[in-house]
Design an enzyme around this catalytic site. Structure first.
Site, PDB file in Angstrom:
ATOM      1  N   THR A  22     -44.289 -76.656  -6.237  1.00 24.69           N
ATOM      2  CA  THR A  22     -44.195 -77.141  -4.856  1.00 24.69           C
ATOM      3  C   THR A  22     -43.194 -76.301  -4.056  1.00 24.69           C
ATOM      4  O   THR A  22     -43.534 -75.719  -3.022  1.00 24.69           O
ATOM      5  CB  THR A  22     -43.758 -78.624  -4.853  1.00 24.69           C
ATOM      6  OG1 THR A  22     -44.686 -79.351  -5.648  1.00 24.69           O
ATOM      7  CG2 THR A  22     -43.726 -79.189  -3.444  1.00 24.69           C
ATOM      8  N   VAL A  23     -41.954 -76.229  -4.523  1.00 28.10           N
ATOM      9  CA  VAL A  23     -40.909 -75.548  -3.747  1.00 28.10           C
ATOM     10  C   VAL A  23     -41.050 -74.028  -3.869  1.00 28.10           C
ATOM     11  O   VAL A  23     -40.932 -73.296  -2.866  1.00 28.10           O
ATOM     12  CB  VAL A  23     -39.504 -76.018  -4.190  1.00 28.10           C
ATOM     13  CG1 VAL A  23     -38.432 -75.380  -3.323  1.00 28.10           C
ATOM     14  CG2 VAL A  23     -39.401 -77.538  -4.120  1.00 28.10           C
ATOM     15  N   LYS A 114     -30.791 -80.655  -8.432  1.00 27.42           N
ATOM     16  CA  LYS A 114     -29.569 -81.487  -8.304  1.00 27.42           C
ATOM     17  C   LYS A 114     -29.053 -81.921  -9.662  1.00 27.42           C
ATOM     18  O   LYS A 114     -27.833 -82.047  -9.867  1.00 27.42           O
ATOM     19  CB  LYS A 114     -29.865 -82.718  -7.429  1.00 27.42           C
ATOM     20  CG  LYS A 114     -30.770 -83.770  -8.076  1.00 27.42           C
ATOM     21  CD  LYS A 114     -31.795 -84.337  -7.153  1.00 27.42           C
ATOM     22  CE  LYS A 114     -33.128 -83.822  -7.605  1.00 27.42           C
ATOM     23  NZ  LYS A 114     -34.252 -84.108  -6.789  1.00 27.42           N
ATOM     24  N   GLY A 196     -48.054 -89.732  -1.887  1.00 28.85           N
ATOM     25  CA  GLY A 196     -47.445 -88.564  -2.532  1.00 28.85           C
ATOM     26  C   GLY A 196     -45.938 -88.481  -2.368  1.00 28.85           C
ATOM     27  O   GLY A 196     -45.329 -87.483  -2.733  1.00 28.85           O
ATOM     28  N   GLU A 199     -43.040 -90.205  -7.207  1.00 30.55           N
ATOM     29  CA  GLU A 199     -43.616 -89.636  -8.426  1.00 30.55           C
ATOM     30  C   GLU A 199     -44.437 -90.696  -9.151  1.00 30.55           C
ATOM     31  O   GLU A 199     -44.257 -91.895  -8.914  1.00 30.55           O
ATOM     32  CB  GLU A 199     -42.487 -89.211  -9.376  1.00 30.55           C
ATOM     33  CG  GLU A 199     -41.447 -88.307  -8.783  1.00 30.55           C
ATOM     34  CD  GLU A 199     -41.946 -86.876  -8.671  1.00 30.55           C
ATOM     35  OE1 GLU A 199     -42.833 -86.492  -9.441  1.00 30.55           O
ATOM     36  OE2 GLU A 199     -41.451 -86.162  -7.786  1.00 30.55           O
ATOM     37  N   ASP A 210     -31.578 -90.398  -8.551  1.00 26.93           N
ATOM     38  CA  ASP A 210     -31.765 -89.195  -7.725  1.00 26.93           C
ATOM     39  C   ASP A 210     -30.684 -89.140  -6.633  1.00 26.93           C
ATOM     40  O   ASP A 210     -30.065 -88.097  -6.403  1.00 26.93           O
ATOM     41  CB  ASP A 210     -33.176 -89.237  -7.100  1.00 26.93           C
ATOM     42  CG  ASP A 210     -33.432 -88.081  -6.157  1.00 26.93           C
ATOM     43  OD1 ASP A 210     -33.794 -86.996  -6.629  1.00 26.93           O
ATOM     44  OD2 ASP A 210     -33.247 -88.266  -4.935  1.00 26.93           O
ATOM     45  N   LYS A 214     -27.296 -86.455  -5.970  1.00 28.54           N
ATOM     46  CA  LYS A 214     -27.009 -85.800  -4.681  1.00 28.54           C
ATOM     47  C   LYS A 214     -25.601 -86.178  -4.199  1.00 28.54           C
ATOM     48  O   LYS A 214     -24.853 -85.344  -3.696  1.00 28.54           O
ATOM     49  CB  LYS A 214     -28.078 -86.199  -3.667  1.00 28.54           C
ATOM     50  CG  LYS A 214     -29.465 -85.643  -4.050  1.00 28.54           C
ATOM     51  CD  LYS A 214     -30.591 -86.280  -3.270  1.00 28.54           C
ATOM     52  CE  LYS A 214     -31.936 -85.680  -3.649  1.00 28.54           C
ATOM     53  NZ  LYS A 214     -33.083 -86.370  -3.056  1.00 28.54           N
TER      54      LYS A 214
HETATM   55  P1  NAP Z   1     -42.968 -78.258  -9.690  1.00 28.80           P
HETATM   56  O1  NAP Z   1     -43.933 -78.356  -8.559  1.00 28.80           O
HETATM   57  O2  NAP Z   1     -43.209 -79.099 -10.896  1.00 28.80           O
HETATM   58  O3  NAP Z   1     -42.917 -76.722 -10.121  1.00 28.80           O
HETATM   59  C1  NAP Z   1     -42.247 -76.299 -11.274  1.00 28.80           C
HETATM   60  C2  NAP Z   1     -42.558 -74.827 -11.513  1.00 28.80           C
HETATM   61  O4  NAP Z   1     -41.784 -74.393 -12.600  1.00 28.80           O
HETATM   62  C3  NAP Z   1     -44.010 -74.535 -11.856  1.00 28.80           C
HETATM   63  O5  NAP Z   1     -44.452 -73.384 -11.189  1.00 28.80           O
HETATM   64  C4  NAP Z   1     -43.989 -74.295 -13.352  1.00 28.80           C
HETATM   65  O6  NAP Z   1     -44.963 -73.361 -13.786  1.00 28.80           O
HETATM   66  C5  NAP Z   1     -42.623 -73.683 -13.520  1.00 28.80           C
HETATM   67  N1  NAP Z   1     -42.080 -73.884 -14.851  1.00 28.80           N
HETATM   68  C6  NAP Z   1     -41.866 -75.056 -15.499  1.00 28.80           C
HETATM   69  N2  NAP Z   1     -41.361 -74.832 -16.715  1.00 28.80           N
HETATM   70  C7  NAP Z   1     -41.268 -73.490 -16.842  1.00 28.80           C
HETATM   71  C8  NAP Z   1     -40.830 -72.619 -17.879  1.00 28.80           C
HETATM   72  N3  NAP Z   1     -40.374 -73.109 -19.036  1.00 28.80           N
HETATM   73  N4  NAP Z   1     -40.865 -71.289 -17.663  1.00 28.80           N
HETATM   74  C9  NAP Z   1     -41.311 -70.776 -16.492  1.00 28.80           C
HETATM   75  N5  NAP Z   1     -41.738 -71.545 -15.460  1.00 28.80           N
HETATM   76  C10 NAP Z   1     -41.718 -72.887 -15.648  1.00 28.80           C
HETATM   77  O7  NAP Z   1     -41.488 -78.584  -9.204  1.00 28.80           O
HETATM   78  P2  NAP Z   1     -40.948 -78.653  -7.686  1.00 28.80           P
HETATM   79  O8  NAP Z   1     -41.350 -79.941  -7.072  1.00 28.80           O
HETATM   80  O9  NAP Z   1     -41.270 -77.397  -7.009  1.00 28.80           O
HETATM   81  O10 NAP Z   1     -39.369 -78.773  -7.949  1.00 28.80           O
HETATM   82  C11 NAP Z   1     -38.598 -77.649  -8.278  1.00 28.80           C
HETATM   83  C12 NAP Z   1     -37.112 -78.005  -8.161  1.00 28.80           C
HETATM   84  O11 NAP Z   1     -36.843 -78.345  -6.815  1.00 28.80           O
HETATM   85  C13 NAP Z   1     -36.681 -79.226  -8.993  1.00 28.80           C
HETATM   86  O12 NAP Z   1     -35.385 -79.019  -9.488  1.00 28.80           O
HETATM   87  C14 NAP Z   1     -36.679 -80.360  -7.983  1.00 28.80           C
HETATM   88  O13 NAP Z   1     -35.782 -81.406  -8.314  1.00 28.80           O
HETATM   89  C15 NAP Z   1     -36.207 -79.633  -6.758  1.00 28.80           C
HETATM   90  N6  NAP Z   1     -36.580 -80.286  -5.510  1.00 28.80           N
HETATM   91  C16 NAP Z   1     -37.867 -80.557  -5.255  1.00 28.80           C
HETATM   92  C17 NAP Z   1     -38.212 -81.183  -4.070  1.00 28.80           C
HETATM   93  C18 NAP Z   1     -39.650 -81.478  -3.749  1.00 28.80           C
HETATM   94  O14 NAP Z   1     -39.905 -82.032  -2.671  1.00 28.80           O
HETATM   95  N7  NAP Z   1     -40.613 -81.136  -4.620  1.00 28.80           N
HETATM   96  C19 NAP Z   1     -37.215 -81.528  -3.161  1.00 28.80           C
HETATM   97  C20 NAP Z   1     -35.876 -81.215  -3.435  1.00 28.80           C
HETATM   98  C21 NAP Z   1     -35.577 -80.588  -4.630  1.00 28.80           C
HETATM   99  P3  NAP Z   1     -46.548 -73.655 -13.666  1.00 28.80           P
HETATM  100  O15 NAP Z   1     -46.857 -73.538 -12.192  1.00 28.80           O
HETATM  101  O16 NAP Z   1     -47.188 -72.580 -14.455  1.00 28.80           O
HETATM  102  O17 NAP Z   1     -46.762 -75.028 -14.209  1.00 28.80           O
HETATM  103  N1  HSE Z   2     -37.627 -87.537  -4.907  1.00 26.16           N
HETATM  104  C1  HSE Z   2     -36.700 -87.175  -3.886  1.00 26.16           C
HETATM  105  C2  HSE Z   2     -36.837 -88.094  -2.692  1.00 26.16           C
HETATM  106  C3  HSE Z   2     -36.868 -85.754  -3.400  1.00 26.16           C
HETATM  107  O1  HSE Z   2     -37.701 -88.981  -2.676  1.00 26.16           O
HETATM  108  O2  HSE Z   2     -36.075 -87.949  -1.742  1.00 26.16           O
HETATM  109  C4  HSE Z   2     -36.369 -84.737  -4.383  1.00 26.16           C
HETATM  110  O3  HSE Z   2     -34.973 -84.733  -4.399  1.00 26.16           O
END
Ligand code: NAP
Ligand code: HSE
Length: 436
Positions: A22-23, A114, A196, A199, A210, A214
């Site tokens: 996602t990010v 975080k 969405g 989770e 969470d 923060k």
């Molecule tokens: P995500 O969508 O689950 O993406 C995770 C990525 O990491 C995927 O591309 C995955 O590969 C890759 N990955 C996982 N394990 C791996 C490994 N062992 N080696 C190499 N690549 C690996 O996660 P996300 O939502 O983007 O979140 C990423 C971070 O941002 C997290 O720490 C989360 O807490 C933080 N964050 C997210 C949000 C949000 O809104 N999503 C907001 C604030 C902070 P594949 O694509 O091949 O599966």
């Molecule tokens: N799950 C968090 C929220 C976003 O609902 O704000 C990722 O930190």
């Protein structure tokens, strides 16, 4: 004089990204769509030189050259031709090990994670000092809301007295739904999942963990305090009832999940709890999945930042800002902004020493003397009642709702232990803090 001067284009800063979900996908899009602006802001080009994923064969509709993909994140994190490592894989391990390796190897590291910054921040600072790396984590605190930069830089001339955050969008969305439609918690959660926001396993969001992560990052920065995740008293929103939201509304309050760090005379109170926020307070007007952080500084007075705390592009927005800051620091040779000294600020208070007003909803037999018995139990523990309302009449049980004056949290808990033992008290149905 008729001379022309040419400035050589600075060498690109080479960026490796671990995680293209996602990010990471949002970051790739911003790099592609805002390349010219980013080159200007970073005083020279930024070039993506490697991207680690779990499954390199997966089809991805992203502006990333497939030749850059690798499944060897450990090698990418320390590759000599990488200047900045962006960790966007999430989870504790191997993310912690990869960040430590990159910092030891002298890389600038940007992360949105975080959990690892809250748990292993001190290790990261030591690794950065030993290896010459730098750590950036704006996106970890409140997504697009630039709160880390504001606390760390813009409010340098302040003693911060309190920091109040709505830092979990899922919880704020659920509470907004419960307020607007009278929905029960479970129904509002189901809607958050369908849209969405939440989770499939929403435990960390609705249980407050969470937000506690923060708060841990922000309280360290704002107060120079040695705040550990286990110091943070944490209550979620899963016990908030639709009737409490309606009652709070009639008393002039909105219920919000607040992450609170409050300077007291004897130390720092930190906690995450559902809280009655006066409708006149700016945080009460933060609705849906939005985040906001309200800070009170002795020089600046109140400052509030508001925005999207999660999602693909909002989170990537903060990550990219960190990449630009890191690139500028690398180009100029500037020292990293110092992390707070862990022992420079107030001590973290035991949770019993917090000072708060409370909303207490009891269910009692509708008999003469019940109110006096509860008031007596509160008085015996030094708890002063500000107001009391009875809801319903001539049935058993009825609801008796109290709002207290400011009390020591431990005294309130002791009073509640006594109250629940009174023969006419059926239950203590809800206990929540009330923001002044
Ligand atoms: P995500 O969508 O689950 O993406 C995770 C990525 O990491 C995927 O591309 C995955 O590969 C890759 N990955 C996982 N394990 C791996 C490994 N062992 N080696 C190499 N690549 C690996 O996660 P996300 O939502 O983007 O979140 C990423 C971070 O941002 C997290 O720490 C989360 O807490 C933080 N964050 C997210 C949000 C949000 O809104 N999503 C907001 C604030 C902070 P594949 O694509 O091949 O599966
Ligand atoms: N799950 C968090 C929220 C976003 O609902 O704000 C990722 O930190």
């Amino acid at each position: 004089m008729n001379s022309t001067s040419t400035h050589p284009t600075p060498a690109p800063i080479r960026v490796a990204v671990i995680g293209l979900g996602t990010v990471g996908g949002g970051l790739a899009e911003i790099f592609a769509t805002h390349a010219t602006q980013l080159t200007a802001r970073a005083a020279g080009p930024l070039t993506l030189v490697g991207v680690a994923v779990r499954d390199a064969a997966r089809q991805r509709d992203l502006p990333v050259d497939p030749a850059l993909l690798t499944t060897d994140a450990a090698a990418l994190a320390v590759r000599p031709d990488v200047d900045i490592v962006v960790e966007l894989m999430g989870g504790l391990e191997p993310a912690r090990t990869l960040v430590l390796a990159a910092l030891h190897a002298g890389k600038a590291v940007v992360t949105a994670n975080k959990a690892i910054v809250a748990r292993y921040g001190a290790e990261f600072v030591a690794a950065a000092a030993a290896g010459g790396g730098q750590l950036y984590y704006e996106a970890a605190a409140a997504g697009a809301v630039p709160i880390v930069k504001v606390v760390r830089e813009s409010l340098s001339g302040n003693r911060i007295d309190s920091l109040l955050g709505i830092v979990n969008g899922t919880c704020n969305f659920i509470l907004t739904q419960m307020t607007n439609s009278g929905a029960a918690f479970a129904d509002a959660l189901a809607e958050a999942q369908a849209l969405g926001y939440a989770e499939a396993d929403p435990t960390s969001d609705v249980g407050g963990e969470d937000a506690a992560y923060k708060l841990c990052l922000l309280a360290r920065l704002a107060f120079d305090a040695d705040v550990q995740i286990d110091d943070i008293a944490c209550e979620g929103i899963d016990t908030v009832r639709a009737e409490d939201i309606a009652r709070a509304d009639s008393l002039g309050y909105a219920i919000k999940l607040l992450a609170v760090a409050q300077r007291r005379e004897t130390g720092l109170e930190v906690g995450v709890y559902p809280t009655l926020v006066p409708k006149s307070h700016p945080l009460a007007a933060v609705h849906d999945a939005f985040n906001a952080v309200f800070i009170d500084g002795d020089s600046a007075g109140p400052v509030m930042l508001y925005g999207q705390g999660a999602g693909r592009r909002p989170t990537a927005s903060a990550v990219v800002a960190d990449v630009v800051d890191a690139a500028l620091a690398l180009r100029s040779g500037a020292a990293a902004r110092p992390e707070p000294s862990p022992h420079g600020g107030p001590v973290v208070l035991p949770s019993a020493d917090g000072l708060n007003r409370y909303y207490v909803a009891t269910r009692v037999a509708d008999q003469p003397g019940v109110l006096a018995a509860i008031a007596g139990a509160m008085a015996a523990r030094g708890v002063s009642i500000e107001s009391c309302v009875q809801d319903g009449r001539n049935h058993d049980p009825v609801d008796l709702i109290f709002v207290t004056h400011t009390v020591r949290d431990g005294d309130l808990r002791a009073a509640l232990d006594d109250i629940i033992k009174l023969p006419t008290v059926r239950s203590v149905a809800a206990v929540m803090r009330v923001l002044k």
